[in-house]
Design a protein around this motif. Sequence first.
Motif, PDB file in Angstrom:
ATOM      1  N   SER A 269      -0.325  13.843 -15.818  1.00 17.26           N
ATOM      2  CA  SER A 269       1.127  13.402 -16.292  1.00 17.26           C
ATOM      3  C   SER A 269       1.291  11.878 -15.981  1.00 17.26           C
ATOM      4  O   SER A 269       2.432  11.242 -16.201  1.00 17.26           O
ATOM      5  CB  SER A 269       2.434  14.054 -15.835  1.00 17.26           C
ATOM      6  N   GLY A 270       0.335  11.239 -15.375  1.00 14.71           N
ATOM      7  CA  GLY A 270       0.608   9.745 -15.368  1.00 14.71           C
ATOM      8  C   GLY A 270       0.009   9.590 -13.848  1.00 14.71           C
ATOM      9  O   GLY A 270      -0.574  10.374 -13.064  1.00 14.71           O
ATOM     10  N   LEU A 271       0.596   8.368 -13.287  1.00 12.34           N
ATOM     11  CA  LEU A 271       0.317   7.913 -11.878  1.00 12.34           C
ATOM     12  C   LEU A 271       1.641   8.164 -11.119  1.00 12.34           C
ATOM     13  O   LEU A 271       2.833   8.067 -11.411  1.00 12.34           O
ATOM     14  CB  LEU A 271       0.188   6.278 -11.883  1.00 12.34           C
ATOM     15  N   ARG A 272       1.374   8.907 -10.062  1.00 12.06           N
ATOM     16  CA  ARG A 272       2.552   9.311  -8.886  1.00 12.06           C
ATOM     17  C   ARG A 272       2.305   8.458  -7.860  1.00 12.06           C
ATOM     18  O   ARG A 272       1.343   8.056  -7.400  1.00 12.06           O
ATOM     19  CB  ARG A 272       2.163  10.759  -8.503  1.00 12.06           C
ATOM     20  N   GLU A 273       3.599   8.009  -7.668  1.00 15.23           N
ATOM     21  CA  GLU A 273       3.778   7.125  -6.123  1.00 15.23           C
ATOM     22  C   GLU A 273       3.334   7.872  -5.045  1.00 15.23           C
ATOM     23  O   GLU A 273       3.787   9.048  -4.872  1.00 15.23           O
ATOM     24  CB  GLU A 273       4.902   6.492  -6.142  1.00 15.23           C
ATOM     25  N   VAL A 274       2.551   7.288  -4.131  1.00 13.62           N
ATOM     26  CA  VAL A 274       2.406   7.947  -2.796  1.00 13.62           C
ATOM     27  C   VAL A 274       3.226   7.215  -1.589  1.00 13.62           C
ATOM     28  O   VAL A 274       2.675   6.161  -1.421  1.00 13.62           O
ATOM     29  CB  VAL A 274       0.856   8.018  -2.417  1.00 13.62           C
ATOM     30  N   SER A 275       4.258   7.931  -1.468  1.00 19.65           N
ATOM     31  CA  SER A 275       5.317   7.228  -0.386  1.00 19.65           C
ATOM     32  C   SER A 275       4.729   7.281   0.868  1.00 19.65           C
ATOM     33  O   SER A 275       5.081   6.412   1.836  1.00 19.65           O
ATOM     34  CB  SER A 275       6.714   7.744  -0.491  1.00 19.65           C
ATOM     35  N   ASN A 276       3.969   8.340   1.242  1.00 16.77           N
ATOM     36  CA  ASN A 276       3.384   8.457   2.601  1.00 16.77           C
ATOM     37  C   ASN A 276       1.876   8.405   2.507  1.00 16.77           C
ATOM     38  O   ASN A 276       1.071   9.367   2.486  1.00 16.77           O
ATOM     39  CB  ASN A 276       3.918   9.788   3.311  1.00 16.77           C
ATOM     40  N   PRO A 277       1.153   7.090   2.803  1.00 19.39           N
ATOM     41  CA  PRO A 277      -0.025   7.172   2.359  1.00 19.39           C
ATOM     42  C   PRO A 277      -1.135   7.836   3.337  1.00 19.39           C
ATOM     43  O   PRO A 277      -2.041   8.177   3.323  1.00 19.39           O
ATOM     44  CB  PRO A 277      -0.462   5.681   2.682  1.00 19.39           C
ATOM     45  N   SER A 278      -0.422   8.124   4.768  1.00 22.89           N
ATOM     46  CA  SER A 278      -1.249   8.832   5.723  1.00 22.89           C
ATOM     47  C   SER A 278      -1.676  10.178   5.285  1.00 22.89           C
ATOM     48  O   SER A 278      -2.574  10.605   5.714  1.00 22.89           O
ATOM     49  CB  SER A 278      -0.228   8.755   6.911  1.00 22.89           C
ATOM     50  N   GLU A 279      -0.766  10.790   4.287  1.00 27.03           N
ATOM     51  CA  GLU A 279      -1.285  12.115   3.870  1.00 27.03           C
ATOM     52  C   GLU A 279      -2.619  12.182   3.013  1.00 27.03           C
ATOM     53  O   GLU A 279      -3.057  13.325   3.341  1.00 27.03           O
ATOM     54  CB  GLU A 279      -0.238  12.740   2.764  1.00 27.03           C
ATOM     55  N   ILE A 280      -3.060  11.023   2.577  1.00 30.50           N
ATOM     56  CA  ILE A 280      -4.249  11.036   1.964  1.00 30.50           C
ATOM     57  C   ILE A 280      -5.481  10.288   2.801  1.00 30.50           C
ATOM     58  O   ILE A 280      -6.690  10.665   2.413  1.00 30.50           O
ATOM     59  CB  ILE A 280      -4.352  10.337   0.648  1.00 30.50           C
ATOM     60  N   LEU A 281      -4.962   9.645   3.708  1.00 35.15           N
ATOM     61  CA  LEU A 281      -6.006   8.848   4.712  1.00 35.15           C
ATOM     62  C   LEU A 281      -6.202   9.789   5.806  1.00 35.15           C
ATOM     63  O   LEU A 281      -7.221   9.346   6.590  1.00 35.15           O
ATOM     64  CB  LEU A 281      -5.387   7.587   5.258  1.00 35.15           C
TER      65      LEU A 281
END
Length: 453
Positions: A269-281
């Motif tokens: 559905s498009g690009l979602r903002e990642v407000s907490n980058p630590s969740e992916i890092l």
Amino acid sequence: MSKVKTSFFCQNCGTQYAKWQGQCNACKEWNTIAEEIIQKQEKVAWKSEPTSNGKAPRPLKINEIDSTQEIRMDTTDGELNRVLGGGIVPGSLTLLGGEPGIGKSTLLLQISLKLPYKTLYVSGEESQKQIKMRAERITPNSDNCYILTETKTQNIFKQIEAIQPEIVIIDSIQTLHTDYIESTAGSISQIRETTAELIKFAKETNIPVILIGHITKDGNIAGPKILEHMVDTVLQFEGDRNHVYRILRSLKNRFGSTAELGIYEMLGSGLREVSNPSEILISHKDEELSGTAIASTLEGMRPLMIEIQSLVSTAVYGTPQRSTTGYNAKRLNMILAVLEKRAGFRLGAKDVFLNVTGGISVDDPAIDLAVVAAILSSNEDIPVTKGCCFAGEVGLSGEIRPVNRVDQRIQEAEKLGFTTIFVSKYNKIALKNTGIKIELVAKIEDVAGILFG
């Protein structure tokens, strides 16, 4: 009728020559110089509006110029606002570059559909029906977004006069052409002229313009550098098309910092903002594994917790391998030399592989201590204690040097549930009554003794 004038331009770096030659003197590339027509007609593309008093602008003393804060236009996208420095500046020209298929058009179409301002989205690459199909996938409806498929700047300016938009988006600048230059679309002359027309339009009407720019196989914005010099802001959209995460960086910004970072997740559905980058890092795992350590780093004003992975093994071949992803290879060699000389760890005959998870590159020297912990953990095959993180720079004498804004790093680690953070004993820490244990260390030996003692 005026005589047609031509000149020769390097298609790689944009250097102009009076006659053809085989090699460019500036970039040393061969067979990149091509002839282009540069003679323009006398009339201008964008008709300037007269000033309110009918007089030409006059020079002002710098202390006479109104210095009130410029009101920025909110893009409704927190990540883009951060990278731009708070929003779009009226009258500015912004260039967005990135690899094919990375999501440049999706990002700007998504923003134009959500903006509270009247927006004109000009596409020279897709038809209106194609854009409509993508728009329905992103958001069902919008009353403020107008779609125009056109490549001639004169026709675009006529539609702008008719619609009176508050923001103009061009996808992409390499597809535009003007009648006043006879070169083909995408050539150096056309890019320079069409961009100059858009700059003149933006500055005189105070309407911001956002351009999408193609990049070359080397990763530079096609144009070449001439396009980056002309615009106010240059944004780079990065990421691996095989991964769902995208990173938005600022390479040039006349109105804000270039140290900020925006992270998105690509969804259907498009690009979602990642407000907490630590969740992916930071990877989530049930069992503790050796060779991993968590570093507290900063990107602009944003603190990030990133995972450093290391693998140390006996060298199979004569020369040990040193391989890094997302970290400076020369700095890794320096740290290995410090570990060998100052701390007595024999790593000279071992392969060392280092990886920063999440696909990002980090230049912050504060992650040195986490790199040391990950390497020693893999070498000893002992996991780093769960809940530990690190923030410290390693010096050539083996000392742990202090890092900037350590209080912000400690607060972020505490917020994410870490129980211990290792920092330099020379850091001045102003925090009181923190829930996280702060281990003050002076040398690499101190860290090794506490972790693997």
